[in-house]
Design an enzyme around this catalytic site. Structure first.
Site, PDB file in Angstrom:
ATOM      1  N   SER A 119       0.824  -1.206   0.000  1.00 39.28           N
ATOM      2  CA  SER A 119       0.000   0.000   0.000  1.00 39.28           C
ATOM      3  C   SER A 119       0.857   1.255   0.000  1.00 39.28           C
ATOM      4  O   SER A 119       0.346   2.342  -0.239  1.00 39.28           O
ATOM      5  CB  SER A 119      -0.844   0.058   1.271  1.00 39.28           C
ATOM      6  OG  SER A 119      -1.597  -1.095   1.409  1.00 39.28           O
ATOM      7  N   HIS A 140      -1.168  -2.792  -7.148  1.00 36.22           N
ATOM      8  CA  HIS A 140      -1.892  -2.477  -5.910  1.00 36.22           C
ATOM      9  C   HIS A 140      -3.398  -2.650  -6.120  1.00 36.22           C
ATOM     10  O   HIS A 140      -4.054  -1.790  -6.725  1.00 36.22           O
ATOM     11  CB  HIS A 140      -1.544  -1.033  -5.493  1.00 36.22           C
ATOM     12  CG  HIS A 140      -2.123  -0.625  -4.176  1.00 36.22           C
ATOM     13  ND1 HIS A 140      -2.311   0.683  -3.826  1.00 36.22           N
ATOM     14  CD2 HIS A 140      -2.547  -1.358  -3.111  1.00 36.22           C
ATOM     15  CE1 HIS A 140      -2.833   0.741  -2.614  1.00 36.22           C
ATOM     16  NE2 HIS A 140      -2.990  -0.485  -2.159  1.00 36.22           N
ATOM     17  N   GLU A 152      -3.743   0.159  -8.952  1.00 36.37           N
ATOM     18  CA  GLU A 152      -2.659   1.122  -9.171  1.00 36.37           C
ATOM     19  C   GLU A 152      -1.450   0.321  -9.665  1.00 36.37           C
ATOM     20  O   GLU A 152      -1.035  -0.620  -8.981  1.00 36.37           O
ATOM     21  CB  GLU A 152      -2.263   1.823  -7.859  1.00 36.37           C
ATOM     22  CG  GLU A 152      -3.032   3.084  -7.537  1.00 36.37           C
ATOM     23  CD  GLU A 152      -2.517   3.765  -6.249  1.00 36.37           C
ATOM     24  OE1 GLU A 152      -2.440   4.988  -6.246  1.00 36.37           O
ATOM     25  OE2 GLU A 152      -2.221   3.077  -5.267  1.00 36.37           O
ATOM     26  N   ASN A 190      -3.121   5.948  -1.020  1.00 32.42           N
ATOM     27  CA  ASN A 190      -2.930   6.055   0.424  1.00 32.42           C
ATOM     28  C   ASN A 190      -2.274   7.356   0.860  1.00 32.42           C
ATOM     29  O   ASN A 190      -2.390   7.745   2.018  1.00 32.42           O
ATOM     30  CB  ASN A 190      -2.167   4.842   0.951  1.00 32.42           C
ATOM     31  CG  ASN A 190      -3.109   3.650   1.005  1.00 32.42           C
ATOM     32  OD1 ASN A 190      -4.206   3.747   1.550  1.00 32.42           O
ATOM     33  ND2 ASN A 190      -2.731   2.552   0.401  1.00 32.42           N
TER      34      ASN A 190
HETATM   35  N1  LIG Z   1      -6.035  -4.483   3.827  1.00 31.52           N
HETATM   36  C1  LIG Z   1      -6.226  -3.686   2.792  1.00 31.52           C
HETATM   37  O1  LIG Z   1      -7.296  -3.082   2.616  1.00 31.52           O
HETATM   38  C2  LIG Z   1      -5.133  -3.508   1.771  1.00 31.52           C
HETATM   39  C3  LIG Z   1      -5.444  -2.896   0.552  1.00 31.52           C
HETATM   40  C4  LIG Z   1      -4.465  -2.796  -0.431  1.00 31.52           C
HETATM   41  C5  LIG Z   1      -3.185  -3.280  -0.176  1.00 31.52           C
HETATM   42  N2  LIG Z   1      -2.895  -3.854   1.033  1.00 31.52           N
HETATM   43  C6  LIG Z   1      -1.534  -4.364   1.220  1.00 31.52           C
HETATM   44  O2  LIG Z   1      -1.565  -5.767   0.991  1.00 31.52           O
HETATM   45  C7  LIG Z   1      -0.569  -6.406   1.811  1.00 31.52           C
HETATM   46  C8  LIG Z   1      -1.252  -7.439   2.676  1.00 31.52           C
HETATM   47  O3  LIG Z   1      -2.206  -6.791   3.496  1.00 31.52           O
HETATM   48  P1  LIG Z   1      -3.400  -7.603   4.179  1.00 31.52           P
HETATM   49  O4  LIG Z   1      -4.400  -6.609   4.586  1.00 31.52           O
HETATM   50  O5  LIG Z   1      -3.786  -8.755   3.312  1.00 31.52           O
HETATM   51  O6  LIG Z   1      -2.649  -8.150   5.493  1.00 31.52           O
HETATM   52  P2  LIG Z   1      -3.067  -9.376   6.404  1.00 31.52           P
HETATM   53  O7  LIG Z   1      -2.447  -9.120   7.726  1.00 31.52           O
HETATM   54  O8  LIG Z   1      -4.522  -9.658   6.320  1.00 31.52           O
HETATM   55  O9  LIG Z   1      -2.328 -10.618   5.682  1.00 31.52           O
HETATM   56  C9  LIG Z   1      -0.940 -10.717   5.550  1.00 31.52           C
HETATM   57  C10 LIG Z   1      -0.597 -12.193   5.368  1.00 31.52           C
HETATM   58  O10 LIG Z   1       0.797 -12.295   5.030  1.00 31.52           O
HETATM   59  C11 LIG Z   1       1.309 -13.428   5.687  1.00 31.52           C
HETATM   60  N3  LIG Z   1       2.761 -13.325   5.766  1.00 31.52           N
HETATM   61  C12 LIG Z   1       3.504 -12.550   6.583  1.00 31.52           C
HETATM   62  N4  LIG Z   1       4.800 -12.765   6.349  1.00 31.52           N
HETATM   63  C13 LIG Z   1       4.877 -13.689   5.364  1.00 31.52           C
HETATM   64  C14 LIG Z   1       5.953 -14.338   4.689  1.00 31.52           C
HETATM   65  N5  LIG Z   1       7.212 -14.057   5.005  1.00 31.52           N
HETATM   66  N6  LIG Z   1       5.654 -15.211   3.718  1.00 31.52           N
HETATM   67  C15 LIG Z   1       4.366 -15.503   3.391  1.00 31.52           C
HETATM   68  N7  LIG Z   1       3.324 -14.932   4.003  1.00 31.52           N
HETATM   69  C16 LIG Z   1       3.581 -14.040   4.978  1.00 31.52           C
HETATM   70  C17 LIG Z   1       0.614 -13.418   7.041  1.00 31.52           C
HETATM   71  O11 LIG Z   1       0.705 -14.684   7.680  1.00 31.52           O
HETATM   72  C18 LIG Z   1      -0.795 -13.029   6.661  1.00 31.52           C
HETATM   73  O12 LIG Z   1      -1.599 -14.151   6.354  1.00 31.52           O
HETATM   74  C19 LIG Z   1       0.105  -5.284   2.603  1.00 31.52           C
HETATM   75  O13 LIG Z   1       1.250  -4.898   1.913  1.00 31.52           O
HETATM   76  C20 LIG Z   1      -0.942  -4.199   2.599  1.00 31.52           C
HETATM   77  O14 LIG Z   1      -0.389  -2.919   2.766  1.00 31.52           O
HETATM   78  C21 LIG Z   1      -3.846  -3.997   2.005  1.00 31.52           C
END
Ligand SMILES: NC(=O)c1ccc[n+]([C@@H]2O[C@H](COP(=O)([O-])OP(=O)(O)OC[C@H]3O[C@@H](n4cnc5c(N)ncnc54)[C@H](O)[C@@H]3O)[C@@H](O)[C@H]2O)c1
Length: 282
Positions: A119, A140, A152, A190
């Site tokens: 993000s 993204h 994005e 963001n």
């Molecule tokens: N939540 C949102 O609305 C949103 C929107 C757009 C982008 N993002 C981005 O997407 C990414 C994930 O966010 P999320 O909300 O899904 O987080 P989340 O916490 O729901 O999920 C993250 C997952 O990654 C796993 N993980 C952590 N380290 C790891 C590794 N070394 N190898 C494999 N898996 C690993 C965790 O176990 C977890 O299941 C982030 O970079 C976040 O900024 C989030």
């Protein structure tokens, strides 16, 4: 190189949605996380989200079964070696993502494009951890991935034109709308959205209004589909805090300091919808 097999790293909120849309798009998906329970939860979520598509008449039960069959959950990252494209959607921490990119660079064929769903973290910095900076790009997606149209597509300083075009075309094939953005903290979405959410948290912390009242103002007065505090709960308060810290560190302006209430809630384990408690209870 045609893309048929896609690797997704991280099976959380975003990773399961990304696996869902690629599988629905006909791609073979290898979904990787660090613990079996995260993979099981992701497959259960994908199953129920596919049920929703079936109920709405957007997919058949055969489509659902075929999509689920295309997703292979794995714990061992080495199993991504045969992927033609990999997207990382692990936790929003530079050290976590840098380690993943270094390892993917070793595991994947040299021509494979490696994308991040980050993000806010610098694509240029992630690219510098690999020997293929021209093949690193931001892709993204937005939450919930199966519903939201925007992607994005972020160019790092070294991202090659053909890499950018490959990911832009991939987004179109998934029936998404790609928008080109250059690498900068928080990109466009963001950079603008997160300070709004953070300011809404300050309003609650300072007793200007309740969370419900702040959200009503935005829903009724600005025609937002959901208020900023509901949205923060849906994004995940830990993710919101991580993004504010990237904006604060990357842009250096004190206006990006995270709201103390946000920090306190994350410390308490109140992460929003995914933990059952945030500005609201779930
Ligand atoms: N939540 C949102 O609305 C949103 C929107 C757009 C982008 N993002 C981005 O997407 C990414 C994930 O966010 P999320 O909300 O899904 O987080 P989340 O916490 O729901 O999920 C993250 C997952 O990654 C796993 N993980 C952590 N380290 C790891 C590794 N070394 N190898 C494999 N898996 C690993 C965790 O176990 C977890 O299941 C982030 O970079 C976040 O900024 C989030």
């Amino acid at each position: 190189m045609p893309i048929e097999r896609v690797g997704v790293i991280g099976a959380g909120t975003m990773g399961n949605g990304i696996a869902h849309v690629f599988a629905r798009g006909g791609y073979q998906v290898t979904l990787c996380d660090v613990e079996q329970r995260f993979l099981d939860r992701a497959l259960a979520t994908i199953g129920s989200n596919l049920d929703r598509e079936v109920a709405k008449g957007k997919a058949t039960t055969e489509d659902k079964a075929a999509a689920l069959k295309r997703i292979v959950p794995v714990l061992d990252r080495a199993q991504l070696a045969n992927c033609d494209f990999v997207i990382e959607a692990a936790s929003e921490k530079l050290e976590v993502k840098a380690e993943i990119f270094r390892d993917l660079d070793r595991i994947c064929r040299t021509e494979v494009v490696l994308a991040s769903n980050t993000s806010s973290i610098s694509i240029t910095k992630l690219a510098s951890t690999t020997k293929r900076p021209g093949k690193i790009v931001g892709m993204h997606f937005f939450n919930p991935v199966p519903v939201m149209r925007l992607v994005e597509v972020i160019r790092g300083l070294a991202t090659a034109q053909e890499t950018f075009e490959a990911v832009r075309d991939l987004a179109v094939k998934l029936d998404k709308t790609p928008v080109e953005v250059n690498d900068a903290p928080g990109f466009v979405s963001n950079r603008v959205l997160m300070p709004l959410l953070n300011e809404a948290m300050y309003a609650v912390m300072e007793g200007v209004a309740t969370a419900g009242a702040v959200d009503e103002v935005f829903k009724l007065g600005m025609a937002h589909p959901m208020g900023p505090l509901t949205l923060a709960d849906f994004i995940g308060l830990d993710v919101c805090l991580d993004i504010m810290r990237v904006l604060q560190d990357g842009l250096g302006d004190p206006k990006y300091r995270p709201c103390p209430l946000l920090i306190k809630m994350v410390d308490a384990g109140w992460l929003g919808k995914k933990s059952g408690r945030g500005f609201y209870k779930y």
